[in-house]
Every structure is written in structure tokens, then in C-alpha cells.
Enzyme design. Structure first.
Site, PDB file in Angstrom:
ATOM      1  N   ARG A 289      12.268   8.428  -9.320  1.00 38.91           N
ATOM      2  CA  ARG A 289      11.968   6.991  -9.596  1.00 38.91           C
ATOM      3  C   ARG A 289      10.728   6.732 -10.519  1.00 38.91           C
ATOM      4  O   ARG A 289       9.740   7.121 -10.145  1.00 38.91           O
ATOM      5  CB  ARG A 289      12.309   6.222  -8.377  1.00 38.91           C
TER       6      ARG A 289
ATOM      7  N   LEU B 113       4.242   3.262   4.578  1.00 39.24           N
ATOM      8  CA  LEU B 113       4.446   4.987   4.601  1.00 39.24           C
ATOM      9  C   LEU B 113       4.055   5.321   3.000  1.00 39.24           C
ATOM     10  O   LEU B 113       4.622   4.680   2.053  1.00 39.24           O
ATOM     11  CB  LEU B 113       5.534   5.289   5.022  1.00 39.24           C
ATOM     12  N   ARG B 114       3.856   6.604   3.030  1.00 35.43           N
ATOM     13  CA  ARG B 114       3.885   7.125   1.533  1.00 35.43           C
ATOM     14  C   ARG B 114       4.674   8.389   1.783  1.00 35.43           C
ATOM     15  O   ARG B 114       4.968   8.767   2.684  1.00 35.43           O
ATOM     16  CB  ARG B 114       2.178   7.983   1.472  1.00 35.43           C
TER      17      ARG B 114
ATOM     18  N   GLU C  29       5.859  -2.052   5.652  1.00 36.73           N
ATOM     19  CA  GLU C  29       5.618  -0.675   5.798  1.00 36.73           C
ATOM     20  C   GLU C  29       4.858  -0.236   4.785  1.00 36.73           C
ATOM     21  O   GLU C  29       4.713  -0.463   3.824  1.00 36.73           O
ATOM     22  CB  GLU C  29       7.101  -0.111   5.437  1.00 36.73           C
TER      23      GLU C  29
ATOM     24  N   CYS D 191       7.628   2.243  -5.786  1.00 38.57           N
ATOM     25  CA  CYS D 191       7.013   1.191  -5.262  1.00 38.57           C
ATOM     26  C   CYS D 191       5.970   0.774  -6.229  1.00 38.57           C
ATOM     27  O   CYS D 191       6.194  -0.449  -6.675  1.00 38.57           O
ATOM     28  CB  CYS D 191       6.268   1.639  -3.937  1.00 38.57           C
TER      29      CYS D 191
ATOM     30  N   GLY E 134       3.756   6.425 -10.580  1.00 44.61           N
ATOM     31  CA  GLY E 134       5.124   6.102 -10.915  1.00 44.61           C
ATOM     32  C   GLY E 134       5.774   6.173  -9.490  1.00 44.61           C
ATOM     33  O   GLY E 134       4.902   5.654  -8.331  1.00 44.61           O
TER      34      GLY E 134
ATOM     35  N   PHE F 208      -7.538   7.911  -4.491  1.00 46.22           N
ATOM     36  CA  PHE F 208      -6.875   7.211  -5.561  1.00 46.22           C
ATOM     37  C   PHE F 208      -7.777   7.124  -6.567  1.00 46.22           C
ATOM     38  O   PHE F 208      -7.463   5.873  -7.479  1.00 46.22           O
ATOM     39  CB  PHE F 208      -6.131   5.862  -4.847  1.00 46.22           C
TER      40      PHE F 208
HETATM   41  C1  UGA Z   1       2.968   3.865  -2.227  1.00 47.92           C
HETATM   42  C2  UGA Z   1       1.779   3.460  -1.327  1.00 47.92           C
HETATM   43  O1  UGA Z   1       0.768   4.549  -1.476  1.00 47.92           O
HETATM   44  C3  UGA Z   1       2.116   3.303   0.171  1.00 47.92           C
HETATM   45  O2  UGA Z   1       1.173   2.987   1.002  1.00 47.92           O
HETATM   46  C4  UGA Z   1       3.238   2.242   0.122  1.00 47.92           C
HETATM   47  O3  UGA Z   1       3.773   2.142   1.615  1.00 47.92           O
HETATM   48  C5  UGA Z   1       4.581   2.854  -0.555  1.00 47.92           C
HETATM   49  O4  UGA Z   1       3.985   2.883  -1.990  1.00 47.92           O
HETATM   50  C6  UGA Z   1       5.561   1.837  -0.589  1.00 47.92           C
HETATM   51  O5  UGA Z   1       5.175   0.678  -0.983  1.00 47.92           O
HETATM   52  O6  UGA Z   1       6.684   2.023   0.094  1.00 47.92           O
HETATM   53  P1  UGA Z   1       4.303   6.144  -2.726  1.00 47.92           P
HETATM   54  O7  UGA Z   1       5.083   5.521  -3.659  1.00 47.92           O
HETATM   55  O8  UGA Z   1       4.570   6.993  -1.754  1.00 47.92           O
HETATM   56  O9  UGA Z   1       3.315   5.244  -1.952  1.00 47.92           O
HETATM   57  O10 UGA Z   1       3.075   6.934  -3.693  1.00 47.92           O
HETATM   58  P2  UGA Z   1       1.461   7.234  -3.677  1.00 47.92           P
HETATM   59  O11 UGA Z   1       0.876   8.067  -2.809  1.00 47.92           O
HETATM   60  O12 UGA Z   1       1.103   5.951  -3.701  1.00 47.92           O
HETATM   61  O13 UGA Z   1       1.347   7.492  -5.179  1.00 47.92           O
HETATM   62  C7  UGA Z   1       1.874   6.749  -6.182  1.00 47.92           C
HETATM   63  C8  UGA Z   1       1.781   7.305  -7.640  1.00 47.92           C
HETATM   64  O14 UGA Z   1       0.296   7.259  -7.929  1.00 47.92           O
HETATM   65  C9  UGA Z   1       2.020   8.806  -7.764  1.00 47.92           C
HETATM   66  O15 UGA Z   1       2.787   8.825  -9.190  1.00 47.92           O
HETATM   67  C10 UGA Z   1       0.873   9.432  -7.854  1.00 47.92           C
HETATM   68  O16 UGA Z   1       0.912  10.420  -8.439  1.00 47.92           O
HETATM   69  C11 UGA Z   1      -0.087   8.305  -8.620  1.00 47.92           C
HETATM   70  N1  UGA Z   1      -1.589   8.661  -8.059  1.00 47.92           N
HETATM   71  C12 UGA Z   1      -2.048   8.489  -6.828  1.00 47.92           C
HETATM   72  C13 UGA Z   1      -2.604   8.953  -9.448  1.00 47.92           C
HETATM   73  O17 UGA Z   1      -1.942   9.021 -10.360  1.00 47.92           O
HETATM   74  N2  UGA Z   1      -3.642   9.043  -8.855  1.00 47.92           N
HETATM   75  C14 UGA Z   1      -4.216   9.070  -7.586  1.00 47.92           C
HETATM   76  O18 UGA Z   1      -5.323   9.043  -7.248  1.00 47.92           O
HETATM   77  C15 UGA Z   1      -3.466   8.877  -6.592  1.00 47.92           C
END
Ligand code: UGA
Length: 438
Positions: A335, A150-151, A148, A265, A262, A254
Site C-alpha cells: 500500500r 504496532l509496526r 494501536e 498508515c 509509504g 527514523f
Molecule cells: C507506522 C508507525 O510506525 C506505527 O507506530 C503505527 O502503529 C502504524 O504506522 C500504524 O499507524 O498502524 P508502519 O506503517 O508499520 O508503522 O511502518 P513504519 O515502520 O513507521 O515505516 C513507515 C515508512 O517509513 C516505511 O515506508 C519506511 O521505509 C519509512 N521509513 C522509516 C523511512 O523512510 N526512514 C526511516 O528512518 C524510517
């Protein structure tokens, strides 16, 4: 199709509702009675935009039910495993207890022709091991791995219209074809919209998922490492990210420097991936992920140190306003949230932390009742010696100096997500500090 979804957390609850929305007959199963009661009443047990709407419409259609009893899966022919694989206490490996329990609980109700579909993020080798388990219990049943992507915050859209589908199937061509036919029917709508599909073996499907998350984590830590260099040279990491992002091979997404990643995931997945590589005798191949992790954790420390510095070397008895607690906007998930971690660390140094968040206060309060939580920006910044913007919710990105000028005790703001306009704040007399931006 008749579908069961085992595990109704962030992944499973959305998956169950989305499958019903697509026309399948779905039962969601979870051991947590409270979660099941909420879902059965059409209430999302966590904040996810769009989820309440599809829960309501799917429940009204009669196609979506919930149960705590594994026997409820008996009527279904496709069984999604969507339970969590958190970090094992005292180790970097994934805790597989819930995945194994879900499969073991399902075995007595499996029939010939059923397909078990793994969605959880697991160490490579898990699917092959579980396939053996399924086959030895019910020789006519099979297993596929369907990771999966999904975000959180976009989970409904990502499930109904994914950017790609990956099926990891049996090495036996006849069994593989049968499994693919079942999954093609489950995902008929997405496939009819030309969603790219990769059909592969178990190990590749498992590795696709962890590699994707490892790559995203690496991208974020890369730009945060550059932010550290920008900080000592006076360069601007945001303009730099824009410039390198124009190269299509790099891409701008990204590459937002800030307080780091954080959530449930990325942090645990890169650790579990590294731990699995070590088990496989290939620890050196993923040793760089330890550096990715360290860079990420350093961001939190940097904000704590910067805050103490801006407070004159002492956080004790200083009022710190924290805007944002969730690990990212449009989520109530705390988390491994860098924002919450920073708030807790400053509280530990004696600061009087007053925090707010549009959705995550309940979760944050349950875990860290020692912090002071308030509902509004105005209450949070009242009398503050320093303001920290730590999660870039839309409502925080839009604040202007005039909104809070008259409320704070000291005009110092740390923009942990690089989302405010520095000139606007400086012109209004604020000491504005950002991450890798002058
Ligand atoms: C992430 C992946 O993006 C999904 O594709 C994946 O399905 C999911 O984990 C999972 O394994 O289930 P998610 O945990 O919802 O999704 O969050 P992200 O959107 O990836 O963001 C993760 C962290 O990175 C957040 O704390 C966000 O603030 C940080 N981030 C993101 C940054 O610090 N800089 C960026 O440019 C992008």
C-alpha cells in the site's frame, strides 16, 4: 476475558491472535470470507513474522475462532473495533464507512456491561460520536478508545509487549473507572511488566495516535529534505543523521534518508489529520504536514529522474532491475509503497522493469501485472542497464558487487535506502548513487 475483534486485517488479525495468546477467549470477525477461511485454517492472510506461530498455537488451544457473522460477538464482553480507515477517494479525509458499519453491525448483540474498544486510527471526535451511538442503543454498555502503535514486521511483539498503552475513557468518573478496570484485565500481562499507561479523554487518545504518526512522518521528511541539500553540497546525510542523532533530544531512529515513507498508515494518516484540522477551522496548525507530504512524494520523483538521467536521458527500452517492492522490509504490504511507485513510473516511461521482492510479488503482481516479476536477485539483474535497491530487505543489504558483476549489462546502482557500502561498489567499478550521500 471473552473478546471479539471486528476487522481482521493487518491490525485485527494480529490483535485477535495476540489476545488469544495472552489467554483470552477470542472471536475474530470480518466480512471477507477468504480472510476468515485462511485465519480459521491457522494461515496468516499476509506476511507478518511470528503471526503464523501464534495463530497455530492459539487455534490449537481452542481460544481463537473466526467468523463472518457479527452475531458471533454476542458472547463476548469486550469488542475491539479494528477495521481500516483508508483515504476517502477524491479527498484527503479518512473513509469512516468501515468503522461505522462495524459499530452498527455490533449494536444488536451488545449487552449491559459490554465495552466497545476502538483501535482504528480515526479523526478526532469519532469516539465521542460512537459513544453516543453505543449508549443510545444499550445504555449499560460503554466505549473506550485504545489506539494501536504496532509496526508491521514487529506487530506480534508490539501487541503483546507494547511500548505504551493509552486508554481514552468517558468523562463520567464511575464509567471511566469501570472501563479502565476491563482494559486493565485485557492488558494484565503488559501492565504487570510496567508498560507505561496513559488514561485520558477520548479526544486526547485519538490525537495521540495521529500525532505520533505525524511526528514520525515529519522526522523522515526532515532528514529527506536535508538529503536534498546534501545532494547539492556534497555532504553525507547518513553521517549527519548519526551526528545529530547522538543528541538524545533528537534521537537517531527514523532519520534514515531514502525514497521516503509509504504503507497503509503514515501517508493517509497525515492527510486525514490535516483534513480534520481544516474541518475544525485550524487548517493552518497542520499546514506543515502538506510540506511533509510533498517532500516525501518528491523522493520518488527524484529516483525516477535520477534513473532516467543515469540511463542517458531515456528510459525507453532500457532494462531496469528493481530490488524490493514492499513499503518496508519484513512486510508484503505494497500500500502506497514508494518502491512499487518508482517501478510503475519507470515502466510508464517505457523501461523494461524486472522486479523482485522476498514476499510482496503476489500483491504487486495483482495490482500491476504490467511489470515483470522474478523470484531471485540473479534473475532480476540479468542483463540490467541499471539496478535500483528500493526496499532494504536483509538479503539486499548484503549483496556484493561480485554477486551480480557478471550478470548485469551496465554497472550502475541506485541505493534508494542508503544501505550499501559506497567504497566497495566504486572499487568494483560500479557507478554507485545514493540518497543525499556522495
Ligand atoms: C507506522 C508507525 O510506525 C506505527 O507506530 C503505527 O502503529 C502504524 O504506522 C500504524 O499507524 O498502524 P508502519 O506503517 O508499520 O508503522 O511502518 P513504519 O515502520 O513507521 O515505516 C513507515 C515508512 O517509513 C516505511 O515506508 C519506511 O521505509 C519509512 N521509513 C522509516 C523511512 O523512510 N526512514 C526511516 O528512518 C524510517
Amino acid at each position: 476475558m471473552k473478546v471479539s475483534v471486528i476487522g481482521c486485517g493487518y491490525l485485527g488479525a494480529v490483535h485477535a491472535a495476540a489476545m488469544a495468546e495472552l489467554g483470552h477467549e477470542v472471536v475474530g470477525i470480518d466480512v471477507d470470507q477468504r480472510k476468515i477461511d485462511a485465519l480459521a485454517a491457522g494461515k496468516a492472510p499476509f506476511f507478518e513474522p511470528g503471526l503464523p506461530e501464534i495463530l497455530t498455537s492459539a487455534s490449537a488451544s481452542g481460544r481463537l475462532t473466526f467468523s463472518t457473522d457479527p452475531a458471533a460477538a454476542a458472547d463476548a464482553t469486550v469488542h475491539f473495533i479494528a477495521v481500516g480507515t483508508p483515504q476517502k477517494p477524491g479527498s484527503y479525509s479518512a473513509d469512516m464507512t468501515y468503522v461505522d458499519a462495524a459499530v452498527d453491525g455490533l449494536l444488536p448483540y451488545l449487552k449491559d456491561g459490554d465495552l466497545v474498544v476502538g483501535k482504528s486510527t480515526v479523526p478526532v471526535g469519532t469516539a465521542a460520536r460512537l459513544a453516543e451511538k453505543v449508549k443510545s442503543a444499550v445504555p449499560g454498555a460503554d466505549l473506550a478508545w485504545n489506539p494501536e502503535f504496532l509496526r508491521e514486521g514487529f506487530a506480534v511483539k508490539d501487541t503483546i509487549s507494547p511500548d505504551r498503552l493509552v486508554y481514552g475513557v468517558s468523562s463520567d468518573p464511575a464509567i471511566a473507572a469501570a472501563s479502565q478496570a476491563v482494559l486493565d484485565e485485557v492488558y494484565a500481562k503488559a501492565l504487570s511488566e510496567d508498560t507505561p499507561l496513559v488514561v485520558t479523554d477520548y479526544a486526547t487518545a485519538e490525537l495521540v495516535k495521529v500525532s505520533a504518526n505525524a511526528f514520525l512522518a515529519t522526522k523522515i521528511s526532515f532528514i529527506n529534505a536535508i538529503a536534498e541539500i546534501a545532494d547539492v553540497t556534497g555532504a553525507n546525510v547518513t553521517e549527519l543523521a548519526d551526528a545529530i542523532g547522538f543528541d538524545a533530544r533528537i534521537g537517531r531512529r527514523f532519520l534514515n534518508a531514502g525514497i521516503g515513507f509509504g504503507g497503509g498508515c503514515l501517508p493517509k494518516d497525515i492527510r486525514a489529520f490535516g483534513a480534520r484540522a481544516e474541518e475544525l477551522g485550524r487548517g493552518e496548525s497542520l499546514a506543515f504536514l502538506k510540506e511533509v507530504d510533498s517532500i516525501n512524494l518528491r523522493r520518488r520523483q527524484h529516483v525516477v529522474d535520477l534513473t532516467v538521467d543515469l540511463l542517458g536521458g531515456q528510459a525507453y527500452n532500457k532494462r531496469v532491475a528493481v530490488l524490493g517492492l514492499a513499503f518496508k522490509p519484513d512486510s508484503d504490504d505494497i500500500r502506497d509503497s514508494p518502491a512499487l511507485d518508482i517501478a510503475v513510473q519507470l515502466n510508464g516511461l517505457g523501461a523494461l522493469v524486472t522486479a523482485t521482492d522476498p514476499e510482496a510479488i503476489g500483491n504487486a503482481q495483482a495490482k500491476h501485472p504490467q511489470l515483470h516479476f522474478v523470484e531471485s536477485i540473479a534473475e532480476a539483474v540479468q542483463g540490467a542497464d541499471i539496478v535500483l535497491l528500493l526496499t532494504e530487505w536483509k538479503q539486499y543489504r548484503g549483496i556484493l558487487p561480485a554477486d551480480i558483476d557478471g550478470l548485469v549489462a551496465g554497472k550502475t546502482i541506485v541505493d534508494g535506502r542508503n544501505v550499501l557500502d559506497s567504497a566497495t561498489w566504486r572499487e568494483a567499478g560500479w557507478n554507485y548513487r545514493a540518497m543525499g550521500r556522495p
